[in-house]
Design an enzyme around this catalytic site. Structure first.
Site, PDB file in Angstrom:
ATOM      1  N   LYS A 258      83.987  26.225  60.818  1.00  0.00           N
ATOM      2  CA  LYS A 258      84.283  25.667  59.497  1.00  0.00           C
ATOM      3  C   LYS A 258      83.887  26.662  58.419  1.00  0.00           C
ATOM      4  CE  LYS A 258      79.910  23.189  58.902  1.00  0.00           C
ATOM      5  NZ  LYS A 258      79.287  21.914  58.622  1.00  0.00           N
TER       6      LYS A 258
ATOM      7  N   ALA B 190      73.597  29.161  67.422  1.00  0.00           N
ATOM      8  CA  ALA B 190      72.775  29.556  68.565  1.00  0.00           C
ATOM      9  C   ALA B 190      73.628  29.753  69.817  1.00  0.00           C
ATOM     10  CB  ALA B 190      71.707  28.500  68.822  1.00  0.00           C
TER      11      ALA B 190
ATOM     12  N   HIS C  98      78.832  51.678  76.773  1.00  0.00           N
ATOM     13  CA  HIS C  98      79.076  52.774  77.711  1.00  0.00           C
ATOM     14  C   HIS C  98      80.580  53.008  77.786  1.00  0.00           C
ATOM     15  CE1 HIS C  98      75.039  53.467  79.190  1.00  0.00           C
ATOM     16  NE2 HIS C  98      74.853  52.165  79.029  1.00  0.00           N
TER      17      HIS C  98
ATOM     18  N   ASN D 150      62.774  36.534  63.678  1.00  0.00           N
ATOM     19  CA  ASN D 150      61.933  35.722  64.535  1.00  0.00           C
ATOM     20  C   ASN D 150      61.563  36.508  65.789  1.00  0.00           C
ATOM     21  OD1 ASN D 150      60.601  33.427  65.623  1.00  0.00           O
ATOM     22  ND2 ASN D 150      62.058  32.082  64.592  1.00  0.00           N
TER      23      ASN D 150
ATOM     24  N   ALA E  64      69.448  31.267  67.113  1.00  0.00           N
ATOM     25  CA  ALA E  64      68.670  31.698  68.280  1.00  0.00           C
ATOM     26  C   ALA E  64      69.576  32.167  69.402  1.00  0.00           C
ATOM     27  CB  ALA E  64      67.801  30.542  68.774  1.00  0.00           C
TER      28      ALA E  64
ATOM     29  N   ARG F 201      83.946  31.747  67.627  1.00  0.00           N
ATOM     30  CA  ARG F 201      85.156  31.372  66.903  1.00  0.00           C
ATOM     31  C   ARG F 201      84.764  30.580  65.672  1.00  0.00           C
ATOM     32  NH1 ARG F 201      87.957  32.957  70.920  1.00  0.00           N
ATOM     33  NH2 ARG F 201      88.654  32.056  72.826  1.00  0.00           N
TER      34      ARG F 201
END
Length: 184
Positions: free
Chosen positions: A181, A158, A115, A85, A140, A178
């Site tokens: 499910k 998202a 870095h 997208n 997103a 994390r």
């Protein structure tokens, strides 16, 4: 030996020949990315121009919504039926592999470069590849950090920041992401 093979598991110091080589390629890529994003292109033209950026053929079944950003360009591999997208950013020096049937939401970022931590050497670089496995869905505004593999069929919600591998068929969310499910 390819540049990607030469930089894996290396600390790349500011001012080194390797650092200079990387920035030469990066400079050449910037022109191609600007040309990609500053005019209308048909889907075929977008794939052709992205192929020039990556040095690889982009499958006809892949759809890229512009703008698309990459700093290095040459270390990106994109599979069949991928959808990227708009406003996706790939920092790909360490290598980004997007397998088939992957969806990546708007404003997501895949980062393969860090870095160095030592303040005296901070302008130096270390790289680790990112792999997005078949059928994964990246929501997103997701950030995926160096060295991460997102497993087959996994979903990254998202606004998540992925700092470690995501198991196959697992939904992850949050910062750091994390497990929420299992899908199967």
């Amino acid at each position: 030996m390819s540049l990607l093979e030469r930089i894996q598991n290396q600390e790349i110091e500011l001012g080194s020949l390797l650092y200079d080589e990387i920035h030469q390629v990066k400079g050449e890529n910037e022109r191609l990315v600007v040309e990609l994003n500053t005019a209308y292109h048909t889907p075929e033209q977008v794939r052709k121009r992205l192929g020039e950026i990556t040095g690889r053929s982009i499958p006809e079944s892949t759809v890229i919504s512009l703008p698309f950003y990459t700093d290095f360009g040459k270390h990106i591999t994109i599979g069949e039926r991928v959808f990227l997208n708009q406003n996706v950013t790939f920092v790909d020096l360490g290598g980004i592999t997007i397998e088939e049937d992957v969806l990546i939401g708007p404003m997501s970022r895949i980062i393969t470069v860090n870095h160095l931590v030592d303040p005296k050497r901070r302008r130096g670089l270390e790289v680790k590849p990112v792999v997005i496995k078949k059928g994964a869905w990246i929501g997103a505004n997701v950030t995926i950090l160096p060295g991460v593999t997102v497993g087959e069929g996994a979903v990254v919600a998202a606004d998540s920041t992925v700092t470690k591998d995501v198991p196959a068929y697992t939904v992850v969310a949050g910062t750091p992401a994390r497990s929420i499910k299992k899908i199967h």
